[in-house]
Design an enzyme around this catalytic site. Structure first.
Site, mmCIF file in Angstrom:
data_model
loop_
_atom_site.group_PDB
_atom_site.id
_atom_site.type_symbol
_atom_site.label_atom_id
_atom_site.label_comp_id
_atom_site.label_asym_id
_atom_site.label_seq_id
_atom_site.Cartn_x
_atom_site.Cartn_y
_atom_site.Cartn_z
ATOM 1 N N SER A 98 1.141 -0.857 -0.204
ATOM 2 C CA SER A 98 -0.434 0.034 -0.192
ATOM 3 C C SER A 98 1.458 1.607 -0.034
ATOM 4 C CB SER A 98 -1.123 0.264 1.057
ATOM 5 O OG SER A 98 -1.589 1.805 1.285
ATOM 6 N N THR A 120 -9.164 -1.076 1.979
ATOM 7 C CA THR A 120 -8.997 -1.865 0.903
ATOM 8 C C THR A 120 -9.561 -3.585 0.747
ATOM 9 O OG1 THR A 120 -7.110 -1.767 -0.881
ATOM 10 C CG2 THR A 120 -6.463 -1.898 1.342
ATOM 11 N N LYS A 167 -13.945 -4.426 1.206
ATOM 12 C CA LYS A 167 -14.336 -2.625 1.003
ATOM 13 C C LYS A 167 -16.084 -2.612 1.297
ATOM 14 C CE LYS A 167 -11.271 -0.005 -2.005
ATOM 15 N NZ LYS A 167 -11.627 0.621 -3.214
ATOM 16 N N ASP A 181 -13.669 6.880 -3.668
ATOM 17 C CA ASP A 181 -12.832 7.144 -4.104
ATOM 18 C C ASP A 181 -13.597 7.890 -5.687
ATOM 19 O OD1 ASP A 181 -11.182 5.002 -4.207
ATOM 20 O OD2 ASP A 181 -12.329 3.211 -4.069
ATOM 21 N N ALA A 224 -16.719 -2.905 -14.710
ATOM 22 C CA ALA A 224 -18.140 -2.780 -13.576
ATOM 23 C C ALA A 224 -17.887 -3.380 -12.240
ATOM 24 C CB ALA A 224 -19.059 -2.859 -14.240
ATOM 25 N N GLY A 225 -16.486 -3.144 -11.475
ATOM 26 C CA GLY A 225 -16.325 -3.446 -10.352
ATOM 27 C C GLY A 225 -16.343 -2.324 -9.579
ATOM 28 N N THR A 274 -17.776 -9.214 -18.766
ATOM 29 C CA THR A 274 -18.798 -9.750 -18.326
ATOM 30 C C THR A 274 -20.227 -8.722 -18.529
ATOM 31 O OG1 THR A 274 -17.630 -10.464 -16.870
ATOM 32 C CG2 THR A 274 -20.066 -11.496 -15.535
ATOM 33 N N MET A 299 -2.531 -3.225 -15.397
ATOM 34 C CA MET A 299 -2.409 -2.858 -14.271
ATOM 35 C C MET A 299 -0.359 -4.006 -14.214
ATOM 36 S SD MET A 299 -3.909 -3.479 -10.771
ATOM 37 C CE MET A 299 -4.989 -3.113 -11.034
ATOM 38 N N TYR A 358 -2.517 2.979 -11.651
ATOM 39 C CA TYR A 358 -1.567 3.539 -10.977
ATOM 40 C C TYR A 358 -0.050 3.166 -11.217
ATOM 41 C CZ TYR A 358 -2.358 2.147 -6.156
ATOM 42 O OH TYR A 358 -2.596 1.501 -5.433
HETATM 43 P P1 ATR Z 1 -11.478 -2.399 -8.264
HETATM 44 O O1 ATR Z 1 -12.723 -3.152 -7.598
HETATM 45 O O2 ATR Z 1 -10.547 -2.516 -8.247
HETATM 46 O O3 ATR Z 1 -13.455 -2.331 -9.959
HETATM 47 P P2 ATR Z 1 -13.140 -5.615 -9.119
HETATM 48 O O4 ATR Z 1 -14.670 -5.132 -8.367
HETATM 49 O O5 ATR Z 1 -12.300 -6.733 -9.057
HETATM 50 O O6 ATR Z 1 -11.972 -4.813 -9.276
HETATM 51 O O7 ATR Z 1 -13.596 -5.804 -10.677
HETATM 52 C C1 ATR Z 1 -12.396 -5.386 -11.349
HETATM 53 C C2 ATR Z 1 -12.665 -4.840 -13.289
HETATM 54 O O8 ATR Z 1 -11.954 -4.943 -14.114
HETATM 55 C C3 ATR Z 1 -13.957 -5.563 -13.626
HETATM 56 O O9 ATR Z 1 -14.796 -5.430 -14.675
HETATM 57 C C4 ATR Z 1 -13.053 -6.396 -14.587
HETATM 58 O O10 ATR Z 1 -14.184 -7.117 -15.348
HETATM 59 P P3 ATR Z 1 -16.303 -8.392 -15.325
HETATM 60 O O11 ATR Z 1 -16.770 -7.681 -14.340
HETATM 61 O O12 ATR Z 1 -15.954 -9.506 -16.522
HETATM 62 O O13 ATR Z 1 -14.761 -9.671 -14.223
HETATM 63 C C5 ATR Z 1 -12.802 -6.311 -15.099
HETATM 64 N N1 ATR Z 1 -11.026 -7.315 -15.762
HETATM 65 C C6 ATR Z 1 -10.405 -7.724 -14.848
HETATM 66 N N2 ATR Z 1 -9.520 -8.779 -15.455
HETATM 67 C C7 ATR Z 1 -10.441 -8.063 -17.046
HETATM 68 C C8 ATR Z 1 -9.560 -8.803 -18.719
HETATM 69 N N3 ATR Z 1 -8.544 -9.248 -18.703
HETATM 70 N N4 ATR Z 1 -10.523 -7.908 -19.219
HETATM 71 C C9 ATR Z 1 -11.521 -7.581 -19.590
HETATM 72 N N5 ATR Z 1 -11.899 -7.166 -17.905
HETATM 73 C C10 ATR Z 1 -11.470 -7.184 -17.016
#
Ligand code: ATR
Length: 284
Positions: A19, A66, A70, A106, A131-132, A155, A201, A226
């Protein structure tokens, strides 16, 4: 120096050792001469309830939350701010006279990151990838001020569901699956692109959620990632002459909002930004 009257704040999560928040907040406390210390506290999922009780017992002034806590922390707090409740996640807790209040900073952090780069999302057409949790915070913040919002997610159903929640509270939002086709048509009709997904990332630094040929000069590209400081997506944006904004501003500004809640002081954002960038560069 830490002394008997030092006030304690921190961040709980697991893993927590990478962190950047301790570095960022402690630099700010030092800069303002505030008698506070910010600690990284590793809390396992099974220990979350006790950790919250402990935070009260130790009279922490507040703390950040975190991964992976969360969402699950909500049930252990005394009150949840309306925005955090809608988002369904808390990243900042404030101890007000023994009551633990949950907030989500956020979305505001992302909005301030755009504004400090001279980008005003008001009345703009925005495409958000992902959409996370981070997407939820950002879309709830932006939906009320932008003119049009399109959420694209790997998704599809998650994007549709989030868009539905936002539509239900009166905003014009569409959710679709993340495909080359939806990206191309969505970006053709937008001013700002925000990547909230983890694509690109560290360590997957060669990946980009959007092909370079879909970007253009008059698009603002904001990647909340970042690490690395310049993702492949931002490199593509820069190479076509588009404005590119990395995730440091959002990290600093979400922290600055919490800092003000805990201390009552305006956070020294430039000091915090420098501490974060030094931490990131030292890591590479
Ligand atoms: P955060 O809290 O950082 O938003 P999260 O809730 O795990 O983390 O969400 C991660 C996001 O990155 C989701 O929208 C995920 O898509 P899915 O809902 O389909 O899982 C997206 N994501 C992660 N890896 C991905 C990849 N290889 N291609 C496209 N989207 C990805």
């Amino acid at each position: 120096m830490v002394g008997g009257a030092t006030k304690v704040v921190g961040v709980i999560g697991d893993p927590i050792e990478h962190s950047l928040s301790p570095r960022m907040h402690n630099a700010a406390f030092e800069n303002l001469g505030l008698d506070y210390i910010y600690l990284a506290l590793r809390v396992l999922e099974k220990d979350l309830k006790n950790a919250v009780k402990g935070a009260k017992a130790f009279n922490l002034k507040g703390f950040n939350v975190t991964i992976p806590h969360k969402v699950s922390i909500i049930k252990f707090l005394d009150e949840i701010d309306l925005t955090a409740r809608k988002i369904g996640a808390v990243n900042t807790v404030v101890n007000e006279d023994g009551k633990l209040l949950g907030y989500n900073t956020d979305g505001l952090g992302a909005l301030e990151a755009l504004r400090e780069e001279g980008v005003d999302p008001e009345g703009k057409k925005i495409v958000v990838i992902g959409a996370g949790g981070a997407s939820r915070a950002i879309t709830f913040q932006l939906a009320s001020i932008c003119s049009k919002l399109l959420i694209l997610n790997r998704t599809r159903i998650r994007a549709v569901k989030l868009a539905g929640e936002l539509t239900n509270i009166g905003f014009e939002v569409e959710g679709r699956g993340l495909t080359l086709k939806s990206l191309e048509s969505g970006l053709n009709d937008s001013n700002i692109l925000i990547n909230t997904s983890s694509v690109g990332m560290y360590p997957n630094v060669t990946e980009s959620p959007v092909p370079k040929e879909f970007l253009r000069k008059d698009l603002v590209v904001f990647d909340i990632v970042y690490s690395p400081l310049e993702t492949s997506l931002l490199r593509y944006a820069r190479s076509v002459g588009a404005k590119s904004i990395n995730g440091v501003g959002m990290l600093v500004n979400q922290g600055a909002v919490g800092f003000k809640m805990w201390t009552g002081y305006e956070a020294p954002r430039d000091i915090m930004r420098r501490a974060v960038i030094e931490g990131l560069l030292g890591r590479d």
